[in-house]
Design a protein around this motif. Structure first.
Motif, PDB file in Angstrom:
ATOM      1  N   PRO A 260     -23.301 -15.979  32.351  1.00  0.00           N
ATOM      2  CA  PRO A 260     -24.558 -16.013  33.125  1.00  0.00           C
ATOM      3  C   PRO A 260     -24.739 -17.294  33.919  1.00  0.00           C
ATOM      4  CG  PRO A 260     -24.952 -15.196  30.910  1.00  0.00           C
ATOM      5  CD  PRO A 260     -23.550 -15.701  30.927  1.00  0.00           C
ATOM      6  N   GLY A 261     -24.429 -18.433  33.312  1.00  0.00           N
ATOM      7  CA  GLY A 261     -24.539 -19.695  34.033  1.00  0.00           C
ATOM      8  C   GLY A 261     -23.541 -19.808  35.163  1.00  0.00           C
ATOM      9  N   ILE A 262     -22.337 -19.283  34.960  1.00  0.00           N
ATOM     10  CA  ILE A 262     -21.315 -19.328  36.008  1.00  0.00           C
ATOM     11  C   ILE A 262     -21.739 -18.497  37.207  1.00  0.00           C
ATOM     12  CG2 ILE A 262     -18.944 -18.675  36.557  1.00  0.00           C
ATOM     13  CD1 ILE A 262     -18.171 -19.383  33.704  1.00  0.00           C
ATOM     14  N   LEU A 263     -22.258 -17.295  36.952  1.00  0.00           N
ATOM     15  CA  LEU A 263     -22.707 -16.444  38.052  1.00  0.00           C
ATOM     16  C   LEU A 263     -23.886 -17.067  38.793  1.00  0.00           C
ATOM     17  CD1 LEU A 263     -22.471 -12.889  36.445  1.00  0.00           C
ATOM     18  CD2 LEU A 263     -20.886 -13.966  38.048  1.00  0.00           C
ATOM     19  N   ALA A 264     -24.811 -17.664  38.052  1.00  0.00           N
ATOM     20  CA  ALA A 264     -25.953 -18.311  38.706  1.00  0.00           C
ATOM     21  C   ALA A 264     -25.498 -19.479  39.565  1.00  0.00           C
ATOM     22  CB  ALA A 264     -26.954 -18.781  37.648  1.00  0.00           C
ATOM     23  N   CYS A 265     -24.563 -20.279  39.068  1.00  0.00           N
ATOM     24  CA  CYS A 265     -24.028 -21.397  39.859  1.00  0.00           C
ATOM     25  C   CYS A 265     -23.298 -20.889  41.092  1.00  0.00           C
ATOM     26  CB  CYS A 265     -23.078 -22.240  39.003  1.00  0.00           C
ATOM     27  SG  CYS A 265     -23.899 -23.263  37.765  1.00  0.00           S
TER      28      CYS A 265
END
Length: 300
Positions: A216-221
């Motif tokens: 989730p954090g990777i996609l948001a970044c």
């Protein structure tokens, strides 16, 4: 009547009077605090009006039926149709999309790797590297652009789309590292250790346990970096070549000879796309968190 069943009201004692007075003062302060701060509201309204009113004017005149930037003569999509048939602007749009995709992929790979290394590092070098990663965030972007241009000129590398990609990747790594560092620090290292105890190698534990938890954090970044790079002008202006130019630089080159209604249409589309991407970046962690909670409730 019995004397025992009769209650005679007594006056408040001297010790109870200050307490009652203090309770009254606290109630008055609470009521005063609950009142709406009219001055703060007025300042906030003025701030947002000055911030978004010019953007609203650009969006409004992108639908103007007349070729005018001062008189609105009705709604029309003629300037969006003109943008769809402008080969130069469409070519610049494709260039900006390629730069954004490459910069997003490169910064995600390097930023996540660096975040993992900084969190897992236990020496002073890791702390120093973490402080160095904050420098690009506080450095003026024009300084970064000039430094990148001088670097490419110094090593005799001609300015082109590739130099813009390299500069954007370098500039975006800090954003990914700072965001993902907190996500990596929140992970429980015992889960990865348990995977290795069950026979997984360190790479398999990273690929099958750590990276899915960070997804989730990777996609948001990725969405955030894509929006930032796509809208970036300063760094692209100093590191781009003659042709093809990114869309932001092409718009700047066009408005030097006068603002055209087509530019209003392009700016409106860029604004709408950026807002959608940033909203998606904010919604992705919540969406994955809600889905993760539902999976736990369902036993999956």
């Amino acid at each position: 009547m019995n004397a025992e069943s009769t209650t005679v009201p007594t006056a408040p004692t001297a010790a109870a009077r200050p307490a009652a007075k203090g309770a009254t003062v606290r109630r008055k302060r609470r009521r005063r605090a609950e009142r709406r701060p009219r001055f703060a509201i007025a300042v906030t309204v003025c701030f947002f009006a000055l911030l978004y009113l010019p953007i609203g004017v650009v969006a409004l005149f992108s639908f103007n039926a007349q070729k005018s930037l001062t008189v609105f003569k009705g709604f029309s999509l003629r300037w969006y149709e003109a943008f769809a048939h402008d080969d130069l602007l469409l070519g610049s749009l494709g260039t900006s999309l390629r730069i954004s995709l490459v910069a997003t992929a490169g910064s995600i790979v390097l930023g996540v790797t660096l975040a993992l290394g900084l969190v897992r590092s236990r020496n002073r070098l890791g702390s120093l590297a973490g402080l160095i990663m904050l420098v690009p965030l506080i450095t003026p972007e024009i300084v970064t652009g000039v430094a990148a241009m001088l670097l490419f000129k110094g090593v005799a590398v001609p300015l082109s789309t590739a130099t813009v990609m390299l500069s954007e990747v370098t500039f975006s790594i800090s954003y990914v590292t700072v965001i993902m560092r907190s996500r990596v620090a929140a992970l429980n290292p015992e889960v990865e250790e348990a995977a290795m105890d069950l026979g997984a190698t360190r790479w398999q534990a990273l690929r099958l346990v750590t990276l899915p938890a960070l997804l989730p954090g990777i996609l948001a970044c990725a969405v955030l970096v894509f929006a930032l790079v796509f809208d970036d002008f300063v760094l692209a202006y100093f590191t781009t070549g003659v042709d093809p130019q990114p869309l932001s630089v092409r718009i700047y080159s066009a408005i030097r000879f006068g603002v055209q209604p087509t530019i209003n249409a392009v700016g409106t589309l860029m604004l709408a796309g950026s807002v959608a991407l940033i909203a998606l970046a904010l919604a992705i962690p919540r969406l994955f968190g809600r889905r993760g909670g539902l999976d736990l409730l369902s036993g999956k």
